[in-house]
Design a protein around this motif. Structure first.
Motif, short mmCIF file in Angstrom:
data_model
loop_
_atom_site.label_atom_id
_atom_site.label_comp_id
_atom_site.label_asym_id
_atom_site.label_seq_id
_atom_site.Cartn_x
_atom_site.Cartn_y
_atom_site.Cartn_z
N ILE A 42 0.87 -1.18 0.00
CA ILE A 42 0.00 0.00 0.00
C ILE A 42 0.91 1.23 0.00
O ILE A 42 1.61 1.50 0.97
CB ILE A 42 -0.92 0.02 1.23
N THR A 43 0.91 1.95 -1.10
CA THR A 43 1.82 3.09 -1.24
C THR A 43 1.02 4.37 -1.52
O THR A 43 0.04 4.35 -2.26
CB THR A 43 2.82 2.85 -2.38
N PHE A 44 1.48 5.46 -0.95
CA PHE A 44 0.78 6.73 -1.10
C PHE A 44 1.69 7.86 -0.66
O PHE A 44 2.83 7.64 -0.21
CB PHE A 44 -0.51 6.73 -0.27
N VAL A 45 1.20 9.08 -0.79
CA VAL A 45 1.92 10.25 -0.30
C VAL A 45 0.99 11.04 0.61
O VAL A 45 -0.23 11.01 0.43
CB VAL A 45 2.44 11.15 -1.43
N ILE A 46 1.57 11.71 1.59
CA ILE A 46 0.82 12.63 2.45
C ILE A 46 1.42 14.00 2.25
O ILE A 46 2.63 14.20 2.46
CB ILE A 46 0.87 12.20 3.92
N ILE A 47 0.61 14.92 1.78
CA ILE A 47 1.07 16.27 1.44
C ILE A 47 0.38 17.30 2.32
O ILE A 47 -0.83 17.27 2.48
CB ILE A 47 0.77 16.60 -0.04
N ARG A 48 1.17 18.20 2.88
CA ARG A 48 0.62 19.29 3.68
C ARG A 48 0.84 20.62 2.97
O ARG A 48 1.97 20.99 2.63
CB ARG A 48 1.28 19.34 5.05
N PHE A 49 -0.27 21.32 2.70
CA PHE A 49 -0.21 22.69 2.20
C PHE A 49 -0.11 23.59 3.42
O PHE A 49 -1.13 23.87 4.07
CB PHE A 49 -1.44 23.00 1.35
N SER A 50 1.09 24.00 3.75
CA SER A 50 1.34 24.65 5.04
C SER A 50 0.66 26.01 5.18
O SER A 50 0.30 26.40 6.29
CB SER A 50 2.85 24.81 5.25
N THR A 51 0.49 26.73 4.09
CA THR A 51 -0.11 28.06 4.17
C THR A 51 -1.55 27.98 4.67
O THR A 51 -2.01 28.82 5.45
CB THR A 51 -0.07 28.76 2.81
N THR A 52 -2.27 26.97 4.20
CA THR A 52 -3.67 26.79 4.61
C THR A 52 -3.84 25.69 5.64
O THR A 52 -4.94 25.46 6.12
CB THR A 52 -4.53 26.47 3.39
N ASN A 53 -2.73 25.01 5.95
CA ASN A 53 -2.74 23.91 6.92
C ASN A 53 -3.74 22.81 6.53
O ASN A 53 -4.47 22.29 7.38
CB ASN A 53 -3.04 24.41 8.33
N ARG A 54 -3.75 22.46 5.26
CA ARG A 54 -4.58 21.36 4.78
C ARG A 54 -3.67 20.18 4.44
O ARG A 54 -2.62 20.34 3.81
CB ARG A 54 -5.39 21.76 3.55
N VAL A 55 -4.07 18.99 4.86
CA VAL A 55 -3.26 17.80 4.66
C VAL A 55 -4.06 16.78 3.86
O VAL A 55 -5.22 16.49 4.18
CB VAL A 55 -2.83 17.18 6.01
N PHE A 56 -3.43 16.23 2.82
CA PHE A 56 -4.10 15.27 1.95
C PHE A 56 -3.30 13.98 1.82
O PHE A 56 -2.06 14.00 1.86
CB PHE A 56 -4.29 15.86 0.55
N LEU A 57 -4.02 12.89 1.68
CA LEU A 57 -3.41 11.61 1.35
C LEU A 57 -3.82 11.29 -0.08
O LEU A 57 -5.00 11.30 -0.42
CB LEU A 57 -3.88 10.52 2.31
N LEU A 58 -2.83 11.01 -0.93
CA LEU A 58 -3.09 10.71 -2.33
C LEU A 58 -2.44 9.38 -2.68
O LEU A 58 -1.25 9.18 -2.43
CB LEU A 58 -2.53 11.82 -3.23
N ASP A 59 -3.23 8.49 -3.24
CA ASP A 59 -2.74 7.17 -3.61
C ASP A 59 -1.60 7.28 -4.62
O ASP A 59 -1.60 8.18 -5.47
CB ASP A 59 -3.89 6.34 -4.19
N PHE A 60 -0.66 6.35 -4.56
CA PHE A 60 0.51 6.44 -5.44
C PHE A 60 0.14 6.41 -6.91
O PHE A 60 0.79 7.06 -7.73
CB PHE A 60 1.50 5.31 -5.14
N GLN A 61 -0.87 5.65 -7.30
CA GLN A 61 -1.23 5.55 -8.70
C GLN A 61 -1.53 6.93 -9.30
O GLN A 61 -1.11 7.25 -10.41
CB GLN A 61 -2.43 4.63 -8.90
N ALA A 62 -2.24 7.74 -8.55
CA ALA A 62 -2.54 9.09 -9.01
C ALA A 62 -1.26 9.92 -9.12
O ALA A 62 -1.08 10.68 -10.07
CB ALA A 62 -3.53 9.76 -8.06
N VAL A 63 -0.38 9.77 -8.14
CA VAL A 63 0.90 10.49 -8.17
C VAL A 63 1.70 10.06 -9.38
O VAL A 63 2.28 10.89 -10.10
CB VAL A 63 1.69 10.22 -6.88
N ASN A 64 1.73 8.76 -9.63
CA ASN A 64 2.51 8.22 -10.75
C ASN A 64 2.00 8.72 -12.09
O ASN A 64 2.77 9.02 -13.01
CB ASN A 64 2.49 6.70 -10.70
N ASP A 65 0.69 8.81 -12.22
CA ASP A 65 0.09 9.33 -13.46
C ASP A 65 0.55 10.77 -13.72
O ASP A 65 0.89 11.12 -14.86
CB ASP A 65 -1.43 9.27 -13.40
N TRP A 66 0.55 11.58 -12.68
CA TRP A 66 0.98 12.97 -12.83
C TRP A 66 2.48 13.06 -13.06
O TRP A 66 2.95 13.93 -13.79
CB TRP A 66 0.56 13.78 -11.61
N TRP A 67 3.23 12.18 -12.43
CA TRP A 67 4.68 12.16 -12.64
C TRP A 67 5.01 11.89 -14.10
O TRP A 67 5.87 12.56 -14.69
CB TRP A 67 5.32 11.10 -11.75
#
Length: 206
Positions: free
Chosen positions: A134-159
């Protein structure tokens, strides 16, 4: 301190993780001055102490080259090399599944720059996913303090798309909002990301 990769190239920090530590944080229940790494470490401590999961921050293997001794009782590393390229930030086991993910922060408000990922990190997560992890990324937008979990497949598609003729160099915030999962801060664990991992496991089973 200078740290280099095994091939001798200097290690460049492409994300805002180090800069984030220098910025003052607003106090409050959702954020009491903690970095994303600290939030995740606290969450993992919670999970381990309650035998829910065993997930750790990976240590970074380095080879010390030069050490400065300003005084007898103190030593300061002034130059070091990575023994091997680092992969991702966290890994472990949860409900019999291998868990592997990267955590990053950005000050950008509307997108996450793909340059914050290293190619070997993408390849590593892809290999883990191929083996059923199970692979994914956790990204924090520090300015707005919003945190998201995005599955690796979606990340890989954008990469991959960034290398096409009209490829974009960042993942829009709207993608995180539509395809990812926004994490909400709680008292303990700080970031209950395993609630989302349960959903990823269900997707794997189906």
């Amino acid at each position: 301190m200078r740290i280099r990769y095994p091939n001798g190239k200097p290690y460049l920090v492409n994300n805002d993780k180090n800069k984030e530590r220098k910025q003052p944080k607003k106090a409050g229940f959702s954020n009491r001055g903690m970095t994303l790494e600290e939030d995740l470490n606290q969450s993992n401590d919670y999970y381990r102490s309650r035998h829910i999961a065993v997930i750790h921050k990976k240590p970074i293997p380095i080879q010390v080259v030069n050490v400065d001794y300003p005084r007898r009782s103190a030593a300061k590393i002034t130059e070091a090399y990575y023994k091997k390229a680092s992969t991702t930030d966290y890994n472990g086991v949860y409900k019999g599944y291998y868990i592997d993910f990267e955590a990053k922060e950005t000050k950008n408000k509307t997108s996450f720059p793909l340059k914050n990922f290293h190619e070997h990190q993408i390849h590593h997560m892809e290999s883990c996913a191929t083996q059923g992890g199970i692979t994914f990324v956790i990204i924090r937008f520090s300015t707005t303090n919003r945190v998201f979990l995005l599955d690796f497949q979606a990340v890989n598609d954008w990469w991959k798309q960034q290398f096409t003729e009209k490829g974009k160099k960042s993942i829009p915030l709207s993608v995180f909002e539509k395809e990812g999962y926004e994490l909400q801060y709680t008292f303990s664990p700080r970031l209950p990301y395993l609630d989302i991992v349960d959903k990823l496991i269900q997707n794997v089973r189906h």
